[in-house]
Motif scaffolding. Structure first.
Motif: not given
Length: 155
Positions: A119, A4, A84, A28, A8, A82, A33, A36, A6
């Protein structure tokens, strides 16, 4: 193990956060979060994060940075790698997301929001501008039992 992404998104002193409230059987659910989703067959992490950000927010990233890989191990959920990212440049107008509510949250308010324990660790690494990292997070239910940064235990 699923793959996956994710991301920000950063604007001023805020991150765009997604409060996961609308999806059924969501691991989740109720947590805040980044944005993504799952990497599709033949897709690179960069292609996936751009697609997912556009689908979930309506924003097109024009600059982003690949910050690290987070490995999730859980006794309840499928394992996950994941990828990031952060982005501070994007175009478009924010849309409604079918997975929850999107909101620009000031960084100093993030610790007060419901989030996964892990997280908080990788958000701290992003804030510290840590070079590209590998983070392994092990969970029993919602409880973080182990965290390894670049192969070494962290508190």
């Amino acid at each position: 193990m699923k793959n996956t992404t994710l991301c920000y998104l950063q604007r001023d002193d805020c991150y765009l956060m997604l409060h996961r409230t609308k999806k059924k059987n969501d691991e989740n659910e109720g947590k805040w979060i980044g944005v993504g989703g799952k990497i599709e067959e033949g897709e690179s992490p960069d292609e996936c994060v751009c697609r997912e950000v556009l689908e979930e927010t309506g924003l097109t990233m024009t600059r982003w940075q690949y910050r690290g890989v987070v490995t999730f191990v859980s006794d309840c959920w499928e394992g996950e790698y994941m990828h990031l990212f952060t982005s501070d440049a994007f175009d478009g107008t924010l849309i409604s997301c079918d997975e929850g509510e999107l909101a620009w949250i000031p960084r100093e308010q993030l610790p007060r929001l419901p989030q996964w324990e892990g997280d908080r660790i990788f958000l701290s690494l992003l804030e510290q501008n840590t070079p590209f990292f590998s983070l392994k997070l092990c969970y029993e239910g919602d409880h973080l039992t182990k965290a390894l940064l670049n192969g070494k235990p962290i508190a």
